[in-house]
Design a protein around this motif. Structure first.
Motif, PDB file in Angstrom:
ATOM      1  N   ASP A 228       1.147  -1.289  -0.077  1.00  0.00           N
ATOM      2  CA  ASP A 228      -0.095   0.010  -0.133  1.00  0.00           C
ATOM      3  C   ASP A 228       0.978   0.958   0.261  1.00  0.00           C
ATOM      4  N   SER A 229       0.607   2.352  -0.838  1.00  0.00           N
ATOM      5  CA  SER A 229       1.473   3.460  -0.934  1.00  0.00           C
ATOM      6  C   SER A 229       1.177   4.364  -0.241  1.00  0.00           C
ATOM      7  N   HIS A 230       0.386   4.654  -0.145  1.00  0.00           N
ATOM      8  CA  HIS A 230      -0.202   5.291   1.357  1.00  0.00           C
ATOM      9  C   HIS A 230       0.635   4.819   2.349  1.00  0.00           C
ATOM     10  N   ILE A 231       0.364   3.759   2.585  1.00  0.00           N
ATOM     11  CA  ILE A 231       0.800   3.420   4.349  1.00  0.00           C
ATOM     12  C   ILE A 231       2.413   3.566   4.302  1.00  0.00           C
ATOM     13  N   THR A 232       3.052   2.891   3.106  1.00  0.00           N
ATOM     14  CA  THR A 232       4.686   3.502   2.901  1.00  0.00           C
ATOM     15  C   THR A 232       5.088   4.813   2.874  1.00  0.00           C
ATOM     16  N   GLU A 233       4.079   5.436   2.322  1.00  0.00           N
ATOM     17  CA  GLU A 233       4.335   7.064   2.262  1.00  0.00           C
ATOM     18  C   GLU A 233       4.720   7.627   3.821  1.00  0.00           C
ATOM     19  N   GLN A 234       3.865   6.864   4.789  1.00  0.00           N
ATOM     20  CA  GLN A 234       3.337   7.411   5.909  1.00  0.00           C
ATOM     21  C   GLN A 234       4.678   6.784   6.881  1.00  0.00           C
ATOM     22  N   ILE A 235       5.031   5.739   6.733  1.00  0.00           N
ATOM     23  CA  ILE A 235       6.114   5.471   7.548  1.00  0.00           C
ATOM     24  C   ILE A 235       7.424   5.604   6.678  1.00  0.00           C
ATOM     25  N   LEU A 236       7.645   6.331   5.743  1.00  0.00           N
ATOM     26  CA  LEU A 236       8.856   6.719   5.539  1.00  0.00           C
ATOM     27  C   LEU A 236       8.829   8.473   5.511  1.00  0.00           C
ATOM     28  N   THR A 237       7.947   8.654   5.633  1.00  0.00           N
ATOM     29  CA  THR A 237       7.863  10.180   6.380  1.00  0.00           C
ATOM     30  C   THR A 237       8.750  10.524   7.124  1.00  0.00           C
ATOM     31  N   LEU A 238       9.879  11.553   7.023  1.00  0.00           N
ATOM     32  CA  LEU A 238      11.002  11.719   8.073  1.00  0.00           C
ATOM     33  C   LEU A 238      10.357  12.867   8.911  1.00  0.00           C
ATOM     34  N   PRO A 239      10.737  12.700  10.468  1.00  0.00           N
ATOM     35  CA  PRO A 239       9.831  13.085  11.875  1.00  0.00           C
ATOM     36  C   PRO A 239      10.787  15.029  11.114  1.00  0.00           C
ATOM     37  N   SER A 240       9.515  16.246  11.950  1.00  0.00           N
ATOM     38  CA  SER A 240       9.946  17.127  11.731  1.00  0.00           C
ATOM     39  C   SER A 240      10.464  17.669  13.673  1.00  0.00           C
ATOM     40  N   PHE A 241      11.272  18.117  13.825  1.00  0.00           N
ATOM     41  CA  PHE A 241      11.826  18.448  15.270  1.00  0.00           C
ATOM     42  C   PHE A 241      12.001  20.018  15.445  1.00  0.00           C
ATOM     43  N   THR A 242       9.951  20.393  15.507  1.00  0.00           N
ATOM     44  CA  THR A 242      10.033  22.083  15.704  1.00  0.00           C
ATOM     45  C   THR A 242       9.403  21.987  16.800  1.00  0.00           C
ATOM     46  N   MET A 243       9.341  23.331  17.510  1.00  0.00           N
ATOM     47  CA  MET A 243       9.465  23.751  18.941  1.00  0.00           C
ATOM     48  C   MET A 243       7.693  23.876  19.244  1.00  0.00           C
ATOM     49  N   SER A 244       7.104  23.993  18.569  1.00  0.00           N
ATOM     50  CA  SER A 244       5.966  23.658  18.697  1.00  0.00           C
ATOM     51  C   SER A 244       5.018  21.998  18.439  1.00  0.00           C
ATOM     52  N   GLY A 245       5.612  22.148  17.578  1.00  0.00           N
ATOM     53  CA  GLY A 245       5.462  20.293  17.612  1.00  0.00           C
ATOM     54  C   GLY A 245       5.748  19.619  18.449  1.00  0.00           C
ATOM     55  N   ILE A 246       6.680  19.666  19.064  1.00  0.00           N
ATOM     56  CA  ILE A 246       7.751  19.007  20.592  1.00  0.00           C
ATOM     57  C   ILE A 246       6.326  19.467  21.594  1.00  0.00           C
ATOM     58  N   ILE A 247       6.254  20.954  21.560  1.00  0.00           N
ATOM     59  CA  ILE A 247       5.727  21.652  23.297  1.00  0.00           C
ATOM     60  C   ILE A 247       3.900  21.092  23.373  1.00  0.00           C
ATOM     61  N   ALA A 248       3.414  21.070  21.765  1.00  0.00           N
ATOM     62  CA  ALA A 248       1.951  20.499  21.948  1.00  0.00           C
ATOM     63  C   ALA A 248       1.810  19.134  22.344  1.00  0.00           C
TER      64      ALA A 248
END
Length: 429
Positions: A228-248
């Motif tokens: 399933d390309s959608h699932i593979t795409e989600q798994i391979l998406t790299l994390p972003s370490f932004t302050m807003s995402g971390i603090i939330a």
């Protein structure tokens, strides 16, 4: 235990999967993450936990409810009823923020494990007494009330995001709620352990004659998730370490810390062993952390130890941790069946809304139970002030602006205020 046949071990493992299944897949459904990935992360996370805990603690790790609000707002800030309507690029961008926040939450667990190892669990618990954790857990449940009621009764009716009461949705949600109440109270044996599964199944089937079920996703899904390309795409998406995402997202780990201690204590009481000492709470906390980091990497909700499976232990009297590892392998296998995951993703909104009404309310009720079981005296102004401020800030404020576009959730602020007030306000007032 060693004399139990392989077939019986598989059945016992499957029973543990059924016990955790409803809650584990419910979290990603409510937040917009993928249930198949969540199930995969739960299985792998459980195996990682057992590795960290020397294979001595019979627990299963599943999706944590405490993170629902933070993940949902980060992944789906416009609160669309169906995240599949979100542009794919926007979804993946938000998913990367969620991944970063969950990974850091896992690292918070790991940090807590290290601190506990050196200073001891009692000193850490003093920062999070019942007068802080009780209201915080109430906040976690009540902040989600509108998510449940909107799905159950007030779906989006047009592209502008307008909501209106829908009688058909309300009827389905009501039947789901009543089913869960009846099964939870009156069912016997195994059926009493899976009220979520039974309620979702009845609601799912009920949606067919009402025309609320869209099976397109099931038809289009591959038999195996890896294709399933959608699932593979989600798994391979790299994390972003932004302050807003971390603090939330990450600070919620500090609240769940007390829940972890309670779960491990309860598990040990059922089994008849002191897991706080052997293998040690620092090792079980480390297991939670490593499992949550892995969940963040693949795009699943944060993991936590499941009391549902402790309930299975109490009923079956079979305490061998190997059974839980068998359950983990079964969960991983199920996550790889694409059609299975598609069925989960197509569960209609009123069905999940009905389930959520009870589950979110139960989360808040757990907070109330903590306050009651701790025998806190609310004739004291100190206790009233701490709980009052935590409840109002935690429920009434979505987020506080810090600098530029950086915000911090009301939940995180409420937790911080609760800890500080508990430290500075004199006892006995």
């Amino acid at each position: 235990m060693e004399n139990i046949s392989t077939g019986k071990k598989l059945i016992l493992g499957l029973q543990h999967v059924l016990a955790m299944f409803g809650a584990t897949v419910l979290v990603p459904i409510l937040t917009g993450l993928d249930p198949a990935i969540a199930l995969f992360a739960a299985g792998v996370g459980t195996l990682l936990f057992h590795l960290c805990a020397k294979g001595k603690v019979p627990v299963f790790l599943g999706s944590s409810f405490a993170f629902i609000g933070a993940i949902s707002l980060t992944l789906n800030p416009n609160q669309l009823d169906d995240v599949t309507k979100m542009p794919r690029a926007e979804y993946l961008q938000n998913l990367s923020l969620v991944k970063g926040g969950i990974i850091v939450a896992g690292l918070v667990y790991v940090t807590m494990a290290i601190i506990i190892y050196f200073v001891g669990v009692d000193k850490i618990k003093k920062l999070f007494p019942p007068i802080v954790t009780g209201p915080m857990i109430i906040v976690i449940g009540l902040r989600l009330c509108t998510v449940a009621t909107n799905s159950a009764f007030f779906p989006v009716i047009n592209d502008n995001g307008d909501r209106a009461f829908n009688g058909t949705h309300a009827l389905v949600a009501t039947i789901v709620v009543l089913t869960m109440v009846v099964v939870s109270i009156f069912a016997k044996g195994f059926f009493k352990m899976v009220p979520i599964l039974i309620s979702v199944t009845i609601g799912y089937l009920l949606c067919i004659p009402f025309g609320l079920l869209d099976t397109t996703a099931i038809t289009n899904a591959a038999w195996f998730s890896v294709s399933d390309s959608h699932i593979t795409e989600q798994i391979l998406t790299l994390p972003s370490f932004t302050m807003s995402g971390i603090i939330a997202i990450a600070p919620i780990a500090l609240v769940v810390f007390i829940e972890h201690i309670g779960d491990i204590t309860t598990n040990g009481a059922v089994v008849g062993k002191n897991f706080l000492e052997d293998p040690g709470i620092h090792r079980t906390m480390l297991g939670d952390g490593v499992a949550t980091v892995f969940a963040g990497l693949v795009g699943a909700p944060a993991n936590t130890t499941y009391s549902e499976n402790t309930g299975v232990l109490a009923v079956t009297k079979v305490y061998n941790p190997a059974i839980l590892r068998i359950a983990a392998v079964i969960a991983i296998f199920l996550s790889m069946i694409g059609k299975f995951g598609a069925v989960i993703r197509t569960i209609p909104g009123p069905v999940m809304g009905g389930i959520s009404i009870i589950l979110f309310g139960m989360i808040a009720s757990v907070g109330v139970r903590i306050l009651i079981s701790s025998n806190l005296d609310f004739t004291h102004s100190r206790n009233l002030l701490i709980s009052a401020i935590v409840l109002v800030i935690g429920i009434g404020v979505d987020s506080f602006p810090l600098v530029d576009s950086l915000t911090i959730s009301g939940l995180a602020i409420a937790a911080l205020i609760g800890v500080i007030l508990n430290l500075v306000l004199p006892k006995g007032i």
